[in-house]
Design a protein around this motif. Structure first.
Motif, PDB file in Angstrom:
ATOM      1  N   THR A  24      -2.900   2.869  -0.306  1.00 43.34           N
ATOM      2  CA  THR A  24      -1.960   2.882   0.805  1.00 43.34           C
ATOM      3  C   THR A  24      -0.988   1.719   0.699  1.00 43.34           C
ATOM      4  O   THR A  24      -1.269   0.697   0.059  1.00 43.34           O
ATOM      5  N   GLU A  25       0.180   1.860   1.339  1.00 43.89           N
ATOM      6  CA  GLU A  25       1.212   0.825   1.234  1.00 43.89           C
ATOM      7  C   GLU A  25       2.086   0.805   2.483  1.00 43.89           C
ATOM      8  O   GLU A  25       2.306   1.839   3.123  1.00 43.89           O
ATOM      9  N   ILE A  26       2.555  -0.390   2.803  1.00 50.80           N
ATOM     10  CA  ILE A  26       3.519  -0.579   3.884  1.00 50.80           C
ATOM     11  C   ILE A  26       4.641  -1.467   3.360  1.00 50.80           C
ATOM     12  O   ILE A  26       4.403  -2.436   2.635  1.00 50.80           O
ATOM     13  N   ASP A  61       1.097  -6.220  11.194  1.00 53.00           N
ATOM     14  CA  ASP A  61       1.298  -4.926  10.553  1.00 53.00           C
ATOM     15  C   ASP A  61       1.009  -4.998   9.059  1.00 53.00           C
ATOM     16  O   ASP A  61       0.446  -4.057   8.481  1.00 53.00           O
ATOM     17  N   LEU A  62       1.377  -6.101   8.419  1.00 52.15           N
ATOM     18  CA  LEU A  62       1.019  -6.290   7.010  1.00 52.15           C
ATOM     19  C   LEU A  62      -0.498  -6.318   6.843  1.00 52.15           C
ATOM     20  O   LEU A  62      -1.058  -5.715   5.921  1.00 52.15           O
ATOM     21  N   ILE A  63      -1.178  -7.004   7.746  1.00 50.49           N
ATOM     22  CA  ILE A  63      -2.640  -7.086   7.690  1.00 50.49           C
ATOM     23  C   ILE A  63      -3.282  -5.725   7.927  1.00 50.49           C
ATOM     24  O   ILE A  63      -4.266  -5.360   7.273  1.00 50.49           O
ATOM     25  N   SER A  64      -2.713  -4.960   8.850  1.00 50.49           N
ATOM     26  CA  SER A  64      -3.333  -3.673   9.209  1.00 50.49           C
ATOM     27  C   SER A  64      -3.423  -2.730   8.013  1.00 50.49           C
ATOM     28  O   SER A  64      -4.392  -1.987   7.878  1.00 50.49           O
ATOM     29  N   GLN A  65      -2.438  -2.759   7.126  1.00 48.13           N
ATOM     30  CA  GLN A  65      -2.525  -1.909   5.943  1.00 48.13           C
ATOM     31  C   GLN A  65      -3.405  -2.534   4.874  1.00 48.13           C
ATOM     32  O   GLN A  65      -4.147  -1.838   4.176  1.00 48.13           O
ATOM     33  N   ALA A  66      -3.365  -3.860   4.741  1.00 53.20           N
ATOM     34  CA  ALA A  66      -4.225  -4.538   3.767  1.00 53.20           C
ATOM     35  C   ALA A  66      -5.699  -4.317   4.080  1.00 53.20           C
ATOM     36  O   ALA A  66      -6.553  -4.395   3.188  1.00 53.20           O
ATOM     37  N   GLU A  67      -6.011  -4.034   5.336  1.00 47.50           N
ATOM     38  CA  GLU A  67      -7.388  -3.805   5.765  1.00 47.50           C
ATOM     39  C   GLU A  67      -7.995  -2.565   5.119  1.00 47.50           C
ATOM     40  O   GLU A  67      -9.215  -2.436   5.000  1.00 47.50           O
ATOM     41  N   HIS A  68      -7.152  -1.625   4.691  1.00 44.15           N
ATOM     42  CA  HIS A  68      -7.655  -0.365   4.132  1.00 44.15           C
ATOM     43  C   HIS A  68      -8.450  -0.567   2.856  1.00 44.15           C
ATOM     44  O   HIS A  68      -9.491   0.060   2.651  1.00 44.15           O
ATOM     45  N   ASP A  69      -7.918  -1.415   1.964  1.00 45.54           N
ATOM     46  CA  ASP A  69      -8.423  -1.390   0.592  1.00 45.54           C
ATOM     47  C   ASP A  69      -7.957  -2.663  -0.122  1.00 45.54           C
ATOM     48  O   ASP A  69      -6.846  -3.136   0.142  1.00 45.54           O
ATOM     49  N   PRO A 109       3.130  10.516   0.931  1.00 47.09           N
ATOM     50  CA  PRO A 109       3.231  10.205  -0.503  1.00 47.09           C
ATOM     51  C   PRO A 109       3.199   8.703  -0.761  1.00 47.09           C
ATOM     52  O   PRO A 109       3.772   7.915  -0.007  1.00 47.09           O
ATOM     53  N   THR A 110       2.521   8.317  -1.832  1.00 50.01           N
ATOM     54  CA  THR A 110       2.377   6.909  -2.207  1.00 50.01           C
ATOM     55  C   THR A 110       2.972   6.675  -3.596  1.00 50.01           C
ATOM     56  O   THR A 110       3.397   7.601  -4.269  1.00 50.01           O
TER      57      THR A 110
END
Length: 430
Positions: free
Chosen positions: A236-238, A254-262, A371-372
């Protein structure tokens, strides 16, 4: 914490300079090939063997009993149940407006072409259950399929070691959506099971959708052609395009919220404001240390896939985010809506300070299967259209065919395919 990439004053193609997670799907595909082939040849025995090896679970039955789904729904925390129902309702509202209608074009008197939209008959929907049990992905996969009119929907999600069943919230979400065909199978073996079918346990599907890890992606690649797939999803990416009006707290969380995934998740900030970067960095240091998955977040934010990209101005920032083509793109600038409408490449665009990506993950009504890896330059996210096929009906009467016959014959001879022309002229020679 974030690497800095300074593109100020640069005329180079930003696509070659931007960070991206390195995922070797080709190597994973070769590792996954014997597992997929084993499922094709040996069915349930191979699925159980792979599940025993990779999940540490001994499966008696691949399919989850309907009673277990009902119990999971009944046992949902009331707040979680309410949130799932709200998410389902909003998603259904948005996806209902994506339905297509058949259109008939009268080309000439007596000659029509009708564009029909026919749903895929049977689909397999994969729901991850590894680092995070993504119950929201049940909603995002099932709602567009149901809205499209898909007749058969099978969901597969990894078994938990303690129960041998998928995560209870995933099962509960399936029950709330009326899905009773659920399999406790994860990874590439789940994709193979859905694609090839398992006699007596799972009928083969026509299409497979849903996110997953690199092994799921590799299995999808191997099954492409045997079945349709939505995409080869990567980490995933933001990306956040921000100016000096952005709130550094909003940007950081918001940067942290996506980094939390993986650990391989990508978080990218694009801005012309060095002052904003400094403030965001301070927020990141404090907030990453305090967040639950601090180690995972730190790995993601300090990895080569994450960065701050400094640009000269907003126009340069737009060029960068279009080159990056993020799965999720936030616009935190002045006149955010106008800026968002200038974006060409993104899976989904989140406009302004009050539209964070996590809203789209759960309750915006939009779809979060996107899409990623830059594929947003040429590919859309999951929608009702994913599950529809366009089929044309061509209907000409005798007079309409006679009127165009000469053109068909001329083109058939130009391509040295004279029998094509004869298939028309023979109809008028008797």
């Amino acid at each position: 914490m974030l690497t800095r990439i300074d593109l100020r004053g640069s005329a180079a193609d930003p696509r070659r300079l931007l960070p991206r997670a390195a995922v070797d799907v080709t190597a994973a595909t070769e590792a996954m090939r014997p597992i997929v082939e084993a499922v094709r040849e040996h069915g349930a025995d191979a699925v159980r063997a792979a599940t025993r090896k990779f999940d540490g679970v001994e499966l008696e039955h691949l399919r989850v009993p309907v009673e277990a789904l009902s119990r999971a729904a009944d046992a949902l925390d009331p707040d979680v149940r309410a949130a799932l129902l709200e998410s389902i309702g909003r998603a259904r509202q948005v996806h209902a407006d994506q339905r297509r209608t058949d259109v008939t074009t009268n080309v000439v008197p007596g000659g029509t072409v009708t564009q029909r939209w026919i749903p895929v008959q049977r689909v397999g929907l994969y729901v991850p259950g590894g680092l995070a049990a993504l119950a929201s992905s049940v909603v995002m996969n099932v709602v567009p399929a149901q809205t499209a009119g898909v007749e058969g929907i099978a969901v597969s999600s990894p078994p938990q070691r303690d129960t041998g069943l998928p995560h209870p919230v995933i099962m509960g979400a399936c029950s709330l959506l009326g899905i009773d065909e659920v399999y406790a199978v994860g990874g590439g073996q789940a994709i193979a099971m859905l694609g090839y079918g398992v006699p007596g346990e799972c009928e083969p599907v026509d299409m497979i959708t849903g996110p997953g890890n690199v092994w799921v992606t590799a299995a999808k690649r191997l099954l492409r052609g045997e079945v349709g797939i939505d995409a080869e999803a990567g980490p995933t990416e933001i990306a956040i395009l921000a100016d000096d009006t952005a709130d550094p707290v909003h940007v950081a969380v918001d940067l942290i919220s996506q980094a939390e995934h993986d650990p391989m998740a990508a978080s990218v900030l694009v801005t012309a404001s060095e002052e904003l970067v400094g403030s965001v960095e301070k927020e990141l240091v404090a907030r990453v240390a305090a967040t639950k998955h601090s180690e995972r977040v730190t790995t993601a934010l300090t990895g080569p896939q994450s960065a701050v990209v400094l640009v000269d101005d907003l126009a340069a920032g737009l060029r960068v985010v279009d080159a990056y083509a993020a799965e999720h793109l936030e616009i935190q600038t002045r006149d955010a809506r106008k800026v968002a409408e200038r974006v060409r490449n993104a899976g989904a665009v989140f406009v302004g300070a009050w539209s964070p990506v996590s809203l789209g993950d759960y309750c915006a009504g939009s779809n979060h299967v996107l899409p990623t890896g830059g594929c947003a330059r040429h590919q859309s996210g999951l929608s009702v259209q994913t599950f529809l096929r366009g089929v044309q009906l061509i209907e000409y009467d005798e007079a309409a065919l006679r009127e165009v016959a000469g053109h068909v014959v001329a083109l058939s001879h130009a391509e040295d395919l004279p029998a094509h022309g004869e298939a028309v002229t023979a109809r008028f020679s008797t």
